[in-house]
Design a protein around this motif. Structure first.
Motif, PDB file in Angstrom:
ATOM      1  N   ALA A 100      -3.855  -9.934  35.783  1.00  0.00           N
ATOM      2  CA  ALA A 100      -3.757  -8.544  35.353  1.00  0.00           C
ATOM      3  C   ALA A 100      -4.995  -7.764  35.794  1.00  0.00           C
ATOM      4  CB  ALA A 100      -3.633  -8.490  33.840  1.00  0.00           C
ATOM      5  N   ASP A 101      -4.782  -6.524  36.249  1.00  0.00           N
ATOM      6  CA  ASP A 101      -5.910  -5.651  36.554  1.00  0.00           C
ATOM      7  C   ASP A 101      -6.600  -5.275  35.249  1.00  0.00           C
ATOM      8  OD1 ASP A 101      -5.368  -5.705  39.255  1.00  0.00           O
ATOM      9  OD2 ASP A 101      -4.189  -3.866  39.226  1.00  0.00           O
ATOM     10  N   SER A 102      -7.932  -5.164  35.298  1.00  0.00           N
ATOM     11  CA  SER A 102      -8.667  -4.872  34.078  1.00  0.00           C
ATOM     12  C   SER A 102      -9.798  -3.888  34.332  1.00  0.00           C
ATOM     13  CB  SER A 102      -9.250  -6.167  33.509  1.00  0.00           C
ATOM     14  OG  SER A 102     -10.043  -5.891  32.389  1.00  0.00           O
ATOM     15  N   SER A 154     -18.748  -8.227  32.688  1.00  0.00           N
ATOM     16  CA  SER A 154     -17.485  -8.044  31.976  1.00  0.00           C
ATOM     17  C   SER A 154     -17.732  -7.856  30.489  1.00  0.00           C
ATOM     18  CB  SER A 154     -16.582  -9.250  32.198  1.00  0.00           C
ATOM     19  OG  SER A 154     -15.404  -9.116  31.445  1.00  0.00           O
ATOM     20  N   LYS A 203      -6.061 -16.361  30.121  1.00  0.00           N
ATOM     21  CA  LYS A 203      -5.560 -15.295  30.986  1.00  0.00           C
ATOM     22  C   LYS A 203      -6.512 -15.026  32.138  1.00  0.00           C
ATOM     23  CE  LYS A 203      -2.976 -13.092  27.317  1.00  0.00           C
ATOM     24  NZ  LYS A 203      -2.694 -11.874  26.602  1.00  0.00           N
ATOM     25  N   TYR A 261      -7.908 -12.002  34.827  1.00  0.00           N
ATOM     26  CA  TYR A 261      -8.068 -10.564  35.006  1.00  0.00           C
ATOM     27  C   TYR A 261      -8.774 -10.320  36.332  1.00  0.00           C
ATOM     28  CZ  TYR A 261      -7.252 -10.705  29.972  1.00  0.00           C
ATOM     29  OH  TYR A 261      -6.721 -10.937  28.740  1.00  0.00           O
TER      30      TYR A 261
END
Length: 156
Positions: free
Chosen positions: A60-62, A85, A139, A141
């Motif tokens: 997923a883009d974050s 991050s 997940k 990112y």
């Protein structure tokens, strides 16, 4: 403190024995040697490298990933990058350069107590995207930024 010839010979002999044992592989600090993931750093296209690294998992883009890269790199041989991050439970940070012969530039495995921040110098073949993939929890990112290379780089 006086240093006698006898003490000197004892220390020199002990040091020599340590060096010989280390060179012979008898003393190998397992925690010190990094694991070399040869198949991750093999030449290929970005998609192949991503498949090898992340086995087709959803990424997923974050906006919680902060990339600090120059928009224009005057010398492709040395492109500074900083990745930070705000995601929690960051386990690893991978940096990929889209059009390099070997797309994976670096992968960092972080301990639980480490701050999710890395800094490195990239070598870029040509103008392309730099992609960062962070594994946080279960997940993945990512964030990307294009860098225009004017001279140098992997290609010459």
């Amino acid at each position: 403190m006086t240093y006698s010839r006898r003490k000197f010979l004892q220390h020199a002999t002990a040091s020599g024995c340590y060096v010989i044992a280390a060179c012979a592989g008898l003393m190998t600090p397992g925690q010190v040697f990094a694991e070399w993931a040869e198949d991750y750093f093999s030449p290929g296209k970005l998609k192949q490298t991503m498949d090898r690294l992340f086995a087709g998992a959803d990424i997923a883009d974050s906006t919680a990933i902060l990339l600090n890269l120059p928009l224009i790199a005057e010398d492709g041989a040395v492109v500074p990058i900083k990745v930070a991050s705000t995601l929690s439970d960051v386990q690893s940070i991978a940096i990929l350069v889209e059009k390099n012969p070997v797309p994976l530039a670096a992968i960092f495995t972080l301990s639980k107590n480490a701050e999710p921040f890395v800094s490195a110098q990239l070598k870029m073949a040509e103008t392309c995207d730099v992609i960062t993939v962070i594994k946080a929890g279960d997940k993945l990112y990512s964030a990307r930024q294009q860098v225009k290379v004017t001279i140098g780089g992997c290609g010459g």
